[in-house]
Write a protein that holds these residues in place. Sequence first.
Motif, PDB file in Angstrom:
ATOM      1  N   TYR A   1       0.766  -1.258   0.348  1.00  0.00           N
ATOM      2  CA  TYR A   1       0.256   0.056  -0.228  1.00  0.00           C
ATOM      3  C   TYR A   1       0.802   1.273  -0.071  1.00  0.00           C
ATOM      4  O   TYR A   1       0.557   2.229  -0.498  1.00  0.00           O
ATOM      5  N   THR A   2       2.091   1.240   0.561  1.00  0.00           N
ATOM      6  CA  THR A   2       3.029   2.304   0.547  1.00  0.00           C
ATOM      7  C   THR A   2       3.423   2.628  -0.689  1.00  0.00           C
ATOM      8  O   THR A   2       4.124   3.907  -1.073  1.00  0.00           O
ATOM      9  N   GLU A   3       3.312   1.861  -1.717  1.00  0.00           N
ATOM     10  CA  GLU A   3       3.724   1.982  -3.066  1.00  0.00           C
ATOM     11  C   GLU A   3       2.616   2.055  -4.060  1.00  0.00           C
ATOM     12  O   GLU A   3       2.748   2.264  -5.319  1.00  0.00           O
ATOM     13  N   ALA A   4       1.247   2.174  -3.588  1.00  0.00           N
ATOM     14  CA  ALA A   4       0.116   2.138  -4.409  1.00  0.00           C
ATOM     15  C   ALA A   4      -0.275   3.685  -4.921  1.00  0.00           C
ATOM     16  O   ALA A   4      -0.975   3.556  -6.004  1.00  0.00           O
ATOM     17  N   VAL A   5       0.033   4.488  -4.058  1.00  0.00           N
ATOM     18  CA  VAL A   5      -0.417   5.777  -4.633  1.00  0.00           C
ATOM     19  C   VAL A   5       0.297   6.248  -5.707  1.00  0.00           C
ATOM     20  O   VAL A   5       1.593   5.988  -6.051  1.00  0.00           O
ATOM     21  N   GLY A   6      -0.588   6.833  -6.759  1.00  0.00           N
ATOM     22  CA  GLY A   6       0.146   7.002  -7.854  1.00  0.00           C
ATOM     23  C   GLY A   6       0.047   6.029  -9.080  1.00  0.00           C
ATOM     24  O   GLY A   6       0.370   6.184 -10.314  1.00  0.00           O
ATOM     25  N   ARG A   7      -0.347   4.818  -8.808  1.00  0.00           N
ATOM     26  CA  ARG A   7      -0.496   3.600  -9.736  1.00  0.00           C
ATOM     27  C   ARG A   7      -1.761   3.430 -10.190  1.00  0.00           C
ATOM     28  O   ARG A   7      -2.889   3.900  -9.508  1.00  0.00           O
ATOM     29  N   ILE A   8      -2.062   2.902 -11.293  1.00  0.00           N
ATOM     30  CA  ILE A   8      -3.283   2.669 -11.916  1.00  0.00           C
ATOM     31  C   ILE A   8      -3.819   1.273 -11.350  1.00  0.00           C
ATOM     32  O   ILE A   8      -3.453   0.287 -11.518  1.00  0.00           O
ATOM     33  N   SER A   9      -5.207   1.502 -10.732  1.00  0.00           N
ATOM     34  CA  SER A   9      -5.703   0.212 -10.241  1.00  0.00           C
ATOM     35  C   SER A   9      -6.266  -0.775 -11.193  1.00  0.00           C
ATOM     36  O   SER A   9      -6.681  -0.192 -12.480  1.00  0.00           O
ATOM     37  N   ALA A  10      -6.129  -2.121 -11.071  1.00  0.00           N
ATOM     38  CA  ALA A  10      -6.557  -2.915 -11.788  1.00  0.00           C
ATOM     39  C   ALA A  10      -8.118  -3.337 -11.379  1.00  0.00           C
ATOM     40  O   ALA A  10      -8.471  -4.175 -12.106  1.00  0.00           O
ATOM     41  N   ASP A  11      -8.255  -3.071 -10.128  1.00  0.00           N
ATOM     42  CA  ASP A  11      -9.528  -3.383  -9.396  1.00  0.00           C
ATOM     43  C   ASP A  11     -10.561  -2.325  -9.331  1.00  0.00           C
ATOM     44  O   ASP A  11     -10.271  -1.362  -9.173  1.00  0.00           O
ATOM     45  N   SER A  12     -11.922  -2.860  -9.058  1.00  0.00           N
ATOM     46  CA  SER A  12     -12.982  -1.991  -8.567  1.00  0.00           C
ATOM     47  C   SER A  12     -12.953  -2.134  -7.074  1.00  0.00           C
ATOM     48  O   SER A  12     -13.350  -3.303  -6.695  1.00  0.00           O
ATOM     49  N   LEU A  13     -12.713  -1.202  -6.174  1.00  0.00           N
ATOM     50  CA  LEU A  13     -12.524  -1.299  -4.696  1.00  0.00           C
ATOM     51  C   LEU A  13     -13.484  -0.660  -4.206  1.00  0.00           C
ATOM     52  O   LEU A  13     -13.839   0.687  -4.483  1.00  0.00           O
ATOM     53  N   ALA A  14     -14.349  -1.285  -3.411  1.00  0.00           N
ATOM     54  CA  ALA A  14     -15.593  -0.675  -2.820  1.00  0.00           C
ATOM     55  C   ALA A  14     -15.736  -0.801  -1.431  1.00  0.00           C
ATOM     56  O   ALA A  14     -15.897  -1.925  -0.951  1.00  0.00           O
ATOM     57  N   ALA A  15     -15.961   0.578  -0.579  1.00  0.00           N
ATOM     58  CA  ALA A  15     -15.958   0.191   0.927  1.00  0.00           C
ATOM     59  C   ALA A  15     -17.499  -0.388   0.822  1.00  0.00           C
ATOM     60  O   ALA A  15     -18.327   0.111   0.465  1.00  0.00           O
ATOM     61  N   TYR A  16     -17.728  -1.529   1.905  1.00  0.00           N
ATOM     62  CA  TYR A  16     -18.974  -2.088   1.710  1.00  0.00           C
ATOM     63  C   TYR A  16     -19.444  -2.528   3.173  1.00  0.00           C
ATOM     64  O   TYR A  16     -18.579  -3.009   3.924  1.00  0.00           O
ATOM     65  N   PRO A  17     -20.646  -2.120   3.619  1.00  0.00           N
ATOM     66  CA  PRO A  17     -21.409  -1.407   2.761  1.00  0.00           C
ATOM     67  C   PRO A  17     -21.206   0.124   2.550  1.00  0.00           C
ATOM     68  O   PRO A  17     -20.210   0.318   3.412  1.00  0.00           O
ATOM     69  N   PRO A  18     -21.625   0.817   1.660  1.00  0.00           N
ATOM     70  CA  PRO A  18     -22.764   0.736   0.872  1.00  0.00           C
ATOM     71  C   PRO A  18     -22.355  -0.011  -0.415  1.00  0.00           C
ATOM     72  O   PRO A  18     -23.323  -0.309  -1.437  1.00  0.00           O
ATOM     73  N   GLY A  19     -21.087  -0.405  -0.834  1.00  0.00           N
ATOM     74  CA  GLY A  19     -20.875  -0.791  -2.211  1.00  0.00           C
ATOM     75  C   GLY A  19     -20.514  -0.094  -3.272  1.00  0.00           C
ATOM     76  O   GLY A  19     -20.512  -0.592  -4.569  1.00  0.00           O
ATOM     77  N   VAL A  20     -20.650   1.294  -3.057  1.00  0.00           N
ATOM     78  CA  VAL A  20     -20.048   2.101  -4.229  1.00  0.00           C
ATOM     79  C   VAL A  20     -18.760   2.351  -4.392  1.00  0.00           C
ATOM     80  O   VAL A  20     -17.877   2.435  -3.489  1.00  0.00           O
ATOM     81  N   PRO A  21     -18.200   1.945  -5.550  1.00  0.00           N
ATOM     82  CA  PRO A  21     -16.865   1.910  -5.657  1.00  0.00           C
ATOM     83  C   PRO A  21     -16.082   3.347  -5.628  1.00  0.00           C
ATOM     84  O   PRO A  21     -16.592   4.036  -6.150  1.00  0.00           O
ATOM     85  N   ASN A  22     -15.183   3.153  -4.744  1.00  0.00           N
ATOM     86  CA  ASN A  22     -14.346   4.397  -4.557  1.00  0.00           C
ATOM     87  C   ASN A  22     -13.164   4.782  -5.514  1.00  0.00           C
ATOM     88  O   ASN A  22     -12.688   5.600  -5.611  1.00  0.00           O
ATOM     89  N   VAL A  23     -12.841   3.529  -6.019  1.00  0.00           N
ATOM     90  CA  VAL A  23     -11.732   3.799  -7.170  1.00  0.00           C
ATOM     91  C   VAL A  23     -12.474   2.508  -8.247  1.00  0.00           C
ATOM     92  O   VAL A  23     -12.649   1.436  -7.979  1.00  0.00           O
ATOM     93  N   LEU A  24     -11.843   2.891  -9.526  1.00  0.00           N
ATOM     94  CA  LEU A  24     -12.474   1.938 -10.490  1.00  0.00           C
ATOM     95  C   LEU A  24     -11.257   1.516 -11.422  1.00  0.00           C
ATOM     96  O   LEU A  24      -9.905   2.017 -11.320  1.00  0.00           O
ATOM     97  N   PRO A  25     -11.235   0.308 -11.969  1.00  0.00           N
ATOM     98  CA  PRO A  25     -10.120  -0.138 -13.071  1.00  0.00           C
ATOM     99  C   PRO A  25      -9.770   1.039 -13.876  1.00  0.00           C
ATOM    100  O   PRO A  25     -10.752   1.902 -14.451  1.00  0.00           O
ATOM    101  N   GLY A  26      -8.656   1.375 -14.028  1.00  0.00           N
ATOM    102  CA  GLY A  26      -8.029   2.154 -14.716  1.00  0.00           C
ATOM    103  C   GLY A  26      -7.927   3.455 -14.167  1.00  0.00           C
ATOM    104  O   GLY A  26      -7.365   4.640 -14.821  1.00  0.00           O
ATOM    105  N   GLU A  27      -8.482   3.779 -12.978  1.00  0.00           N
ATOM    106  CA  GLU A  27      -7.947   5.136 -12.241  1.00  0.00           C
ATOM    107  C   GLU A  27      -6.689   4.966 -11.386  1.00  0.00           C
ATOM    108  O   GLU A  27      -6.285   4.119 -11.090  1.00  0.00           O
ATOM    109  N   VAL A  28      -6.299   6.511 -11.194  1.00  0.00           N
ATOM    110  CA  VAL A  28      -5.113   6.393 -10.451  1.00  0.00           C
ATOM    111  C   VAL A  28      -5.363   6.387  -8.933  1.00  0.00           C
ATOM    112  O   VAL A  28      -6.045   7.333  -8.462  1.00  0.00           O
ATOM    113  N   LEU A  29      -4.762   5.450  -8.333  1.00  0.00           N
ATOM    114  CA  LEU A  29      -4.996   5.575  -6.842  1.00  0.00           C
ATOM    115  C   LEU A  29      -4.533   6.662  -5.993  1.00  0.00           C
ATOM    116  O   LEU A  29      -3.344   7.074  -6.345  1.00  0.00           O
ATOM    117  N   SER A  30      -5.337   7.573  -5.233  1.00  0.00           N
ATOM    118  CA  SER A  30      -5.052   8.654  -4.502  1.00  0.00           C
ATOM    119  C   SER A  30      -4.637   8.060  -3.097  1.00  0.00           C
ATOM    120  O   SER A  30      -5.163   7.174  -2.643  1.00  0.00           O
TER     121      SER A  30
END
Length: 515
Positions: free
Chosen positions: A453-482
């Motif tokens: 995780y310390t090296e993830a910021v600035g990289r392009i996510s390959a996953d759809s990651l959603a805090a659940y619930p409610p299950g709304v994705p916070n980052v999508l595939p192709g988006e740059v992790l902030s």
Amino acid sequence: MSILYAPVPSSAAQDDDTTAAADRHIPRAQFETPYADALRSLASHDWQRMHVPAHHAKALNAPGVASLVGADALTLDFPMLFSGVDQKTWRLTTPGRVTPLMRAQDLAADAWGASRVWFTTNGASGGNHVATTVVRGLGAEFAVQRSVHSSVIDGITHANLTPHFVHGAVDSGLGAAHGVTAAQVSATLAEHPESAAVYIVTPSYFGAVADVAAIADVAHRHGVPLIVDEAWGSHFGMHPALPTNAARLGADLVISSTHKGAGSLTQSAMLQLGHGPQAQRLESLVDRVVRSYQSTSCSALLLASLDEARRHLVTRPDAVEAALTSAQRIRGLVHDDRRYRDATPDILASLDAIANDPFKIAIDTRGAGITGTDAHYQLLRDHRVYCELSTPSALLVLVGATARVDVDRLWGALQALPEAEVEPVRPVSLPASCERAMGLSDAFFSAVETVPYTEAVGRISADSLAAYPPGVPNVLPGEVLSQEVVDYLRHTGSAPSGYVRGANDPALTTFRVVA
């Protein structure tokens, strides 16, 4: 409520512990449960079963399973083909015959004001996969609410669609994402005229109801269908005190998670087709896509539960009224309390909200000496009270549309929660969307690597990651992790009442990124 009523017939099937109100005018047919009755009739015969499922309807053959669902459930667990058998001719298939399942789906269409209904057993998530595939049959681009469920993002990715996101209202204080307005949809369609459909979510997880009629009008003026994920509003339109459901308001295709509000078994759901030229345009395509996604071994128990839930919801307005009374009492207690606050006014103040779901009670815990997240956990641990959702600022309580609720037990548990002298720190909720660097499908199907995780910021996510619930994705595939998103997801993953769907590991010590 647009259901036409007729006097209750004395021979109608009714719950053993209630009697139908004679002064209620309910369609006679809505007291019928053709599929559930056919299943019970089938189970009444003395069968020697030499077919799947392998338990052969005997608890002795699967004692552990029987202990979970009961021996009677095993006798009703018929395979899909045989559960539709013609019990007059005993033919497995009779061309031209209207089957009990077809009749049950027709009754559901009448109940929800749809032109056609499909029962599904893959939940609303499966319905969203169907709907996004249907969109791909119309075109490669569409306008879609950003705060959709993660299953919609999965569907977009698999169908290789290009989404033009409409960013809905966000209450950063409560940590709640709501809906979109007709003006926003209109602007998006004007900016992206190649869009083949509009896809929205209403009600929101917190119960905010968008103006479906106005959004449908915008979509139809642009010559495209409106698809509504109404997962949390399966009970809408079933009582005058409830908001009108999307199919009656002009939506062309509606995903309804019937188990959430209407009380069918978990994983059972419906797809509802609307009326008008756009809905007619979709019907054949929806039917074919449903067949391609629906299991050929779908559960007869789940299908029958949809039939029974529809009957109970439509024919028991008194049960709905009792549930409404419970919800109103909870909301009233919260409103008058020293510690807690009813957040309904906040929800109704959202620009998109024209109404709210009375069965969702949002309890603001700011100033209560406890975070919503800790309240959720301690209610679960110490009081065996399991609420629907929590954020650092709020606790969300759900009342089933026909549920009898022990309000005193809930309220006693809330009052027993500890109150800190110093107001706890509440982490910032719902981080801003990340910047896009690649298409969803391109990123999802790319070669990936796993990084700390310390090296993830600035990289392009390959996953759809959603805090659940409610299950709304916070980052999508192709988006740059902030940094904001990484911190938020890691905080959610460490909370005792939440997890992150799509995460490479539950603790989010690592992230999958495009290589």
